[in-house]
Design an enzyme around this catalytic site. Structure first.
Site, PDB file in Angstrom:
ATOM      1  N   HIS A   1     -45.936  19.419  27.814  1.00  0.00           N
ATOM      2  CA  HIS A   1     -45.701  18.709  26.546  1.00  0.00           C
ATOM      3  C   HIS A   1     -46.767  17.627  26.396  1.00  0.00           C
ATOM      4  CE1 HIS A   1     -41.731  20.568  25.890  1.00  0.00           C
ATOM      5  NE2 HIS A   1     -41.669  20.554  27.207  1.00  0.00           N
ATOM      6  N   LEU A   2     -47.642  17.803  25.403  1.00  0.00           N
ATOM      7  CA  LEU A   2     -48.714  16.831  25.166  1.00  0.00           C
ATOM      8  C   LEU A   2     -48.357  15.815  24.072  1.00  0.00           C
ATOM      9  CD1 LEU A   2     -51.911  19.073  25.465  1.00  0.00           C
ATOM     10  CD2 LEU A   2     -50.916  17.535  27.169  1.00  0.00           C
TER      11      LEU A   2
ATOM     12  N   ASN B   1     -43.120  21.365  20.366  1.00  0.00           N
ATOM     13  CA  ASN B   1     -42.137  20.408  19.826  1.00  0.00           C
ATOM     14  C   ASN B   1     -42.819  19.078  19.499  1.00  0.00           C
ATOM     15  OD1 ASN B   1     -42.476  19.977  22.584  1.00  0.00           O
ATOM     16  ND2 ASN B   1     -40.415  19.181  22.878  1.00  0.00           N
TER      17      ASN B   1
ATOM     18  N   ASP C   1     -43.400  21.748  33.323  1.00  0.00           N
ATOM     19  CA  ASP C   1     -42.600  21.178  32.232  1.00  0.00           C
ATOM     20  C   ASP C   1     -42.872  19.677  32.119  1.00  0.00           C
ATOM     21  OD1 ASP C   1     -40.872  20.889  30.112  1.00  0.00           O
ATOM     22  OD2 ASP C   1     -39.038  21.076  31.288  1.00  0.00           O
TER      23      ASP C   1
ATOM     24  N   HIS D   1     -42.271  10.367  28.658  1.00  0.00           N
ATOM     25  CA  HIS D   1     -41.529   9.468  27.761  1.00  0.00           C
ATOM     26  C   HIS D   1     -41.893   8.032  28.121  1.00  0.00           C
ATOM     27  CE1 HIS D   1     -39.015  12.670  26.155  1.00  0.00           C
ATOM     28  NE2 HIS D   1     -38.741  13.069  27.383  1.00  0.00           N
TER      29      HIS D   1
END
Length: 428
Positions: free
Chosen positions: A61-62, A93, A304, A308
Site C-alpha cells: 500500500h503506497l 485503495n 501487505d 499509518h
C-alpha cells in the site's frame, strides 16, 4: 553504465552457494563467472555477501494519491529499496481509486516521476471499490494495470466476482482477492479467540475469510480465471486452497511475514501495532500457514505493507486502522526466524520472495542469469542488528517488531542496472 560485483555468492537451484563475479552492462546481466576483470566497470566488492535476485512484493500500500500523510510513492519505494525489494505491486485503495483510464494514467505518470523501484499498479475490480459496477478491464489493462483487485474489501456479490473472473479469463489477467464476508465481520478488530475474549473485544471469526475463498475458487474453476488469494491467515483457508489446487483449479496464494511469525498469543496488551487485517490468528493457524507454505499450497510471501500515522494508530484497538509496515523488515525477520532456526532453507525463503511471485504473475524478473534485467539485492547474511522504526524510510513506523534483533540485512539494491540503495559504502 557498467558495474562489476566482485567476490559475491550466488544461490544455485540446488541450494548451493557459489562464489561468482557478476558484470552488469546497460541494465542487464552480461557475464557471470568465477573471475571477471573489466577496467571500465565500477567495481563493487561484496566480500562474500549474498547477491540475490531483487525481491518482489505483490502486495504493498503506497497510499498515493489521497493518503500522502501516511506514505507516498517516493517514500514507499525508498522503503522498498532499503528492504531489498526491486519490484512491488501497489494496491488500489487510494483516492481516487485507479478505476478509470484517466486515474490509472495519472498514477503511472506519478510512478514514472517519483518511484525508485519498479511499481506495478493494480486496478480495482469495481468502481470506487464499491462492489456495484465493474471497471473497464480492457481499457485499464491496455493502460498499465498489473492485475485486478478490490483489496481492502472483499467483493460481496458472487455475481460481480463471477463476471469479473469471466472478463479476466478472456483478457488473461489475474483476479487478486482480499477475502472477507462482511456479514461475518461483526465489528471485529482482532481475531475471534482467546485474546478477544480476555480483552472484551469484538472478534473477526476465521470463517469470515475462508467462506469467501471457498466461493471464489469455485467461481475460478467455472471461469478458468487465475485467482490469487491475498494474505491468507487461517487453517480453513489453507485447506480450501489445498483442495482447490488438487482439483486443478488455477488458484495461488500469498502469506505475510507477520502471520508466519506471530499469533494472537504474542499480542502484548492493547498495542495497535499488532492490529492488522486479517488479524493475528491462533497458534494452530500459524502452524498451518507455515505447513502450507512448505508444501506448496501457499506460493509466496508478500508484506501487505500498510503505513499509518502515529495519531491514527493511537486511537485504541477498536478504532485504530488495520495494518503494519513490512517492506524494510521482511527479509531479516524471515531469515532470522526460519532460515537461522532451520525451519526453512535460504533457497526457500529467497524463492518465496523472488522466483515464485515472478512465475505466478509472469514477470520478467526474479533470476540471476546472463541476459536478465539487473534487478539485484546484496544481502549481508552475517549482519545482526535491532529493528529500529525511527530509521525507517517509510513514513509509517507502525510495526510490532520494533526492537527485535535480526540477522541478515539487505545492504544494496540495484533496479534495472541502477543503484537505488546503499546501506554502506561498498563501491570502490
Amino acid at each position: 553504465m557498467k558495474y562489476l560485483f566482485k567476490n559475491g555468492v550466488i544461490l544455485q537451484e540446488n541450494g548451493e552457494l557459489l562464489n561468482r563475479d557478476v558484470l552488469v552492462v546497460n541494465g542487464k546481466i552480461s557475464v557471470i563467472a568465477e573471475t571477471i576483470v573489466d577496467e571500465d566497470a565500477k567495481q563493487i566488492e561484496l566480500e562474500g555477501k549474498l547477491l540475490s535476485p531483487g525481491l518482489i512484493d505483490v502486495h504493498v500500500h503506497l497510499r498515493e494519491p489521497g493518503g500522502e500523510h501516511k506514505e507516498t510513492i517516493e517514500t514507499g519505494t525508498k522503503a522498498a529499496a532499503r528492504g531489498g525489494f526491486t519490484t512491488i505491486a501497489a494496491m488500489p485503495n487510494t483516492r481516487p481509486v485507479p478505476d478509470t483510464i484517466e486515474h490509472i494514467s495519472a498514477l503511472n505518470k506519478k510512478i514514472e516521476e517519483t518511484a525508485v523501484v519498479n511499481v506495478l499498479p493494480y486496478a480495482s475490480i469495481t468502481i470506487r471499490q464499491a462492489g456495484e459496477e465493474q471497471t473497464d478491464f480492457e481499457g485499464l489493462k491496455e493502460n498499465g494495470a498489473f492485475a485486478f483487485t478490490d483489496d481492502g474489501v472483499g467483493v460481496q456479490s458472487a455475481e460481480m466476482m463471477y463476471k469479473a473472473m469471466q472478463k479476466a479469463a478472456e483478457l488473461n489477467v489475474s483476479i487478486v482477492a482480499h477475502c472477507e464476508e462482511n456479514t461475518l465481520i461483526q465489528k471485529g478488530c482482532v481475531h475471534e479467540g482467546k485474546f478477544s475474549k480476555e480483552n472484551g473485544l469484538n472478534g473477526i471469526p476465521s470463517i469470515c475469510e475462508s467462506v469467501q475463498i471457498a466461493r471464489d475458487v469455485l467461481l475460478a474453476e467455472a471461469t478458468g480465471c487465475h485467482y490469487h488469494v491475498c494474505h491468507i491467515s487461517t487453517k480453513e483457508s489453507v485447506r480450501v486452497v489445498r483442495d482447490a489446487k488438487r482439483a486443478g483449479i488455477n488458484v495461488t496464494a500469498e502469506v505475510s511475514p507477520h502471520h508466519l511469525i506471530l499469533c494472537e498469543d504474542d499480542i502484548p496488551g492493547l498495542d495497535t501495532n499488532f492490529k492488522m487485517n486479517p488479524p493475528l490468528r491462533s497458534a494452530v493457524d500459524r502452524e498451518a500457514l507455515i505447513e502450507g507454505l512448505l508444501d506448496g499450497t501457499i506460493d509466496m510471501i508478500a508484506t501487505d505493507h500498510a503505513p499509518h500515522t502515529e495519531e491514527e494508530k493511537a486511537q485504541g484497538m477498536q478504532l485504530a486502522p488495520f495494518g503494519i509496515v513490512g517492506l524494510e523488515t521482511a527479509f531479516p525477520l524471515l531469515n532470522t526466524h526460519f532460515v537461522e532456526t532451520g525451519k526453512m532453507t535460504l533457497q526457500q525463503v529467497i524463492n518465496f520472495l523472488t522466483t515464485k511471485p515472478a512465475e505466478v504473475f509472469n514477470l520478467n524478473r526474479g533470476k540471476i542469469e546472463v541476459g536478465a534485467v539487473a534487478d539485484l539485492t546484496v544481502i549481508d547474511l552475517n549482519l545482526e542488528e535491532e529493528i529500529d522504526s525511527t530509521t525507517f524510510l517509510s513514513k509509517g513506523k507502525n510495526t510490532p517488531f520494533n526492537g527485535w534483533n535480526c540477522k541478515g540485512w539487505p545492504v544494496m539494491t540495484m533496479v534495472n542496472g541502477k543503484l537505488v540503495y546503499e546501506r554502506e559504502e561498498l563501491t570502490v
